[in-house]
Design a protein around this motif. Structure first.
Motif, PDB file in Angstrom:
ATOM      1  N   TYR A  53      12.056  45.919  32.541  1.00 14.02           N
ATOM      2  CA  TYR A  53      11.458  44.446  32.406  1.00 14.02           C
ATOM      3  C   TYR A  53      10.133  44.883  31.826  1.00 14.02           C
ATOM      4  O   TYR A  53       9.830  44.038  30.757  1.00 14.02           O
ATOM      5  N   TYR A  54       9.290  45.923  32.026  1.00 15.24           N
ATOM      6  CA  TYR A  54       8.107  46.145  31.391  1.00 15.24           C
ATOM      7  C   TYR A  54       8.437  46.616  30.135  1.00 15.24           C
ATOM      8  O   TYR A  54       7.424  46.326  29.404  1.00 15.24           O
ATOM      9  N   LEU A  55       9.348  47.595  29.686  1.00 15.88           N
ATOM     10  CA  LEU A  55       9.397  48.010  28.566  1.00 15.88           C
ATOM     11  C   LEU A  55       9.866  46.575  27.176  1.00 15.88           C
ATOM     12  O   LEU A  55       9.409  46.487  26.421  1.00 15.88           O
ATOM     13  N   LEU A  56      10.729  45.995  28.169  1.00 15.58           N
ATOM     14  CA  LEU A  56      11.108  44.714  27.126  1.00 15.58           C
ATOM     15  C   LEU A  56       9.928  43.628  26.848  1.00 15.58           C
ATOM     16  O   LEU A  56       9.551  43.365  25.655  1.00 15.58           O
ATOM     17  N   PHE A  57       9.170  43.520  28.123  1.00 17.19           N
ATOM     18  CA  PHE A  57       7.972  42.766  27.882  1.00 17.19           C
ATOM     19  C   PHE A  57       6.823  43.473  26.785  1.00 17.19           C
ATOM     20  O   PHE A  57       6.651  42.769  25.901  1.00 17.19           O
ATOM     21  N   ILE A  58       6.686  44.618  27.124  1.00 22.92           N
ATOM     22  CA  ILE A  58       5.554  45.148  26.381  1.00 22.92           C
ATOM     23  C   ILE A  58       5.847  45.327  24.920  1.00 22.92           C
ATOM     24  O   ILE A  58       5.183  45.077  23.990  1.00 22.92           O
ATOM     25  N   LEU A  59       7.292  45.836  24.668  1.00 24.99           N
ATOM     26  CA  LEU A  59       7.430  46.098  23.415  1.00 24.99           C
ATOM     27  C   LEU A  59       7.680  44.631  22.547  1.00 24.99           C
ATOM     28  O   LEU A  59       7.517  44.558  21.397  1.00 24.99           O
ATOM     29  N   THR A  60       8.238  43.550  23.379  1.00 24.95           N
ATOM     30  CA  THR A  60       8.654  42.425  22.630  1.00 24.95           C
ATOM     31  C   THR A  60       7.370  41.875  22.204  1.00 24.95           C
ATOM     32  O   THR A  60       7.107  41.379  20.985  1.00 24.95           O
ATOM     33  N   PHE A  61       6.635  41.567  23.131  1.00 27.26           N
ATOM     34  CA  PHE A  61       5.209  40.864  22.811  1.00 27.26           C
ATOM     35  C   PHE A  61       4.231  41.810  22.024  1.00 27.26           C
ATOM     36  O   PHE A  61       3.509  41.345  21.288  1.00 27.26           O
ATOM     37  N   GLY A  62       4.395  43.118  22.303  1.00 27.18           N
ATOM     38  CA  GLY A  62       3.511  43.973  21.468  1.00 27.18           C
ATOM     39  C   GLY A  62       3.798  43.967  19.820  1.00 27.18           C
ATOM     40  O   GLY A  62       2.993  43.999  19.128  1.00 27.18           O
ATOM     41  N   THR A  63       5.266  44.010  19.801  1.00 24.31           N
ATOM     42  CA  THR A  63       5.609  43.873  18.250  1.00 24.31           C
ATOM     43  C   THR A  63       5.257  42.515  17.688  1.00 24.31           C
ATOM     44  O   THR A  63       4.807  42.398  16.546  1.00 24.31           O
ATOM     45  N   LEU A  64       5.524  41.400  18.381  1.00 24.12           N
ATOM     46  CA  LEU A  64       5.121  40.048  18.075  1.00 24.12           C
ATOM     47  C   LEU A  64       3.460  40.001  17.720  1.00 24.12           C
ATOM     48  O   LEU A  64       3.036  39.441  16.792  1.00 24.12           O
ATOM     49  N   GLY A  65       2.741  40.573  18.756  1.00 24.40           N
ATOM     50  CA  GLY A  65       1.015  40.716  18.494  1.00 24.40           C
ATOM     51  C   GLY A  65       0.959  41.508  17.152  1.00 24.40           C
ATOM     52  O   GLY A  65       0.003  41.071  16.422  1.00 24.40           O
ATOM     53  N   TYR A  66       1.558  42.470  16.890  1.00 25.34           N
ATOM     54  CA  TYR A  66       1.272  43.463  15.601  1.00 25.34           C
ATOM     55  C   TYR A  66       1.608  42.447  14.434  1.00 25.34           C
ATOM     56  O   TYR A  66       0.928  42.591  13.515  1.00 25.34           O
ATOM     57  N   ALA A  67       2.762  41.905  14.656  1.00 22.49           N
ATOM     58  CA  ALA A  67       3.458  41.169  13.576  1.00 22.49           C
ATOM     59  C   ALA A  67       2.278  40.200  12.854  1.00 22.49           C
ATOM     60  O   ALA A  67       1.958  39.937  11.895  1.00 22.49           O
ATOM     61  N   ILE A  68       1.749  39.483  13.932  1.00 26.12           N
ATOM     62  CA  ILE A  68       0.696  38.212  13.884  1.00 26.12           C
ATOM     63  C   ILE A  68      -0.439  38.875  13.312  1.00 26.12           C
ATOM     64  O   ILE A  68      -1.189  38.584  12.574  1.00 26.12           O
ATOM     65  N   TYR A  69      -0.851  40.093  13.892  1.00 25.61           N
ATOM     66  CA  TYR A  69      -2.151  40.646  13.435  1.00 25.61           C
ATOM     67  C   TYR A  69      -2.164  41.148  11.941  1.00 25.61           C
ATOM     68  O   TYR A  69      -3.060  40.901  10.971  1.00 25.61           O
ATOM     69  N   LYS A  70      -0.944  41.766  11.534  1.00 25.58           N
ATOM     70  CA  LYS A  70      -0.819  42.124  10.201  1.00 25.58           C
ATOM     71  C   LYS A  70      -0.841  41.115   9.247  1.00 25.58           C
ATOM     72  O   LYS A  70      -1.151  41.035   8.219  1.00 25.58           O
TER      73      LYS A  70
END
Length: 168
Positions: A147-164
């Motif tokens: 659950y945590y891996l899925l949440f962190i990696l999914t939203f972390g990747t999304l956040g990184y994409a938005i930031y970039k």
């Protein structure tokens, strides 16, 4: 779609590391069930509810479904990465910004493949391990890990994409 430049993006050291770890995770996802397949009972856990309890059993041949899905998804991502000019972008792609935007989107796709590989590896590991032990529930640590891996990696990747995309 506007006329976007078609350029080849070279892999850097991080790309090679991500691809290597992804391939290793894929290999282990196939090798782990292969090693224990003859020891598995006729029916193994095939689905888990949100509490980590097994709520469906299927024939042990279903153990191959997750590694195959992981391989298909990663193969699709691999070939998609060869055509970054077809991706959706927030900003207009020009000859000046194409390389940076393409590189960022390819990294995100590679990282997504890595996440998929790791998650499918964990679930395959759980399926085989529970099949061997006969337990009806996943260990608490693995339940939270997923659950945590899925949440962190999914939203972390999304956040990184938005930031970039905003930075570019």
């Amino acid at each position: 779609m506007e006329n976007r430049p078609i350029i080849k993006i070279k892999r850097d050291k991080m790309d090679v590391i991500i691809e290597t770890v992804t391939i290793l995770a894929l290999l282990i996802t196939f090798l782990y069930p292969a090693f224990y397949y003859s020891y598995l009972p006729k029916n193994i856990p095939a689905h888990f509810n949100f509490s980590g309890e097994v709520d469906r059993y299927d024939h042990k041949s279903w153990v191959w479904l997750l590694p195959i899905i992981s391989l298909v998804l990663n193969t699709a991502l691999y070939f998609l990465n060869k055509k970054p000019h077809l991706f959706n972008y927030v900003n207009k792609i020009t000859a000046e910004n194409a390389e940076e935007n393409y590189r960022s989107s390819i990294k995100i796709m590679r990282f997504t493949g890595l996440v998929i590989s790791i998650l499918f590896l964990i679930i395959t590991y759980q399926t085989v391990t529970l099949g061997l032990s006969g337990a009806g529930k996943t260990p608490v640590w693995s339940e939270y890990l997923i659950y945590y891996l899925l949440f962190i990696l999914t939203f972390g990747t999304l956040g990184y994409a938005i930031y970039k995309s905003r930075k570019n």
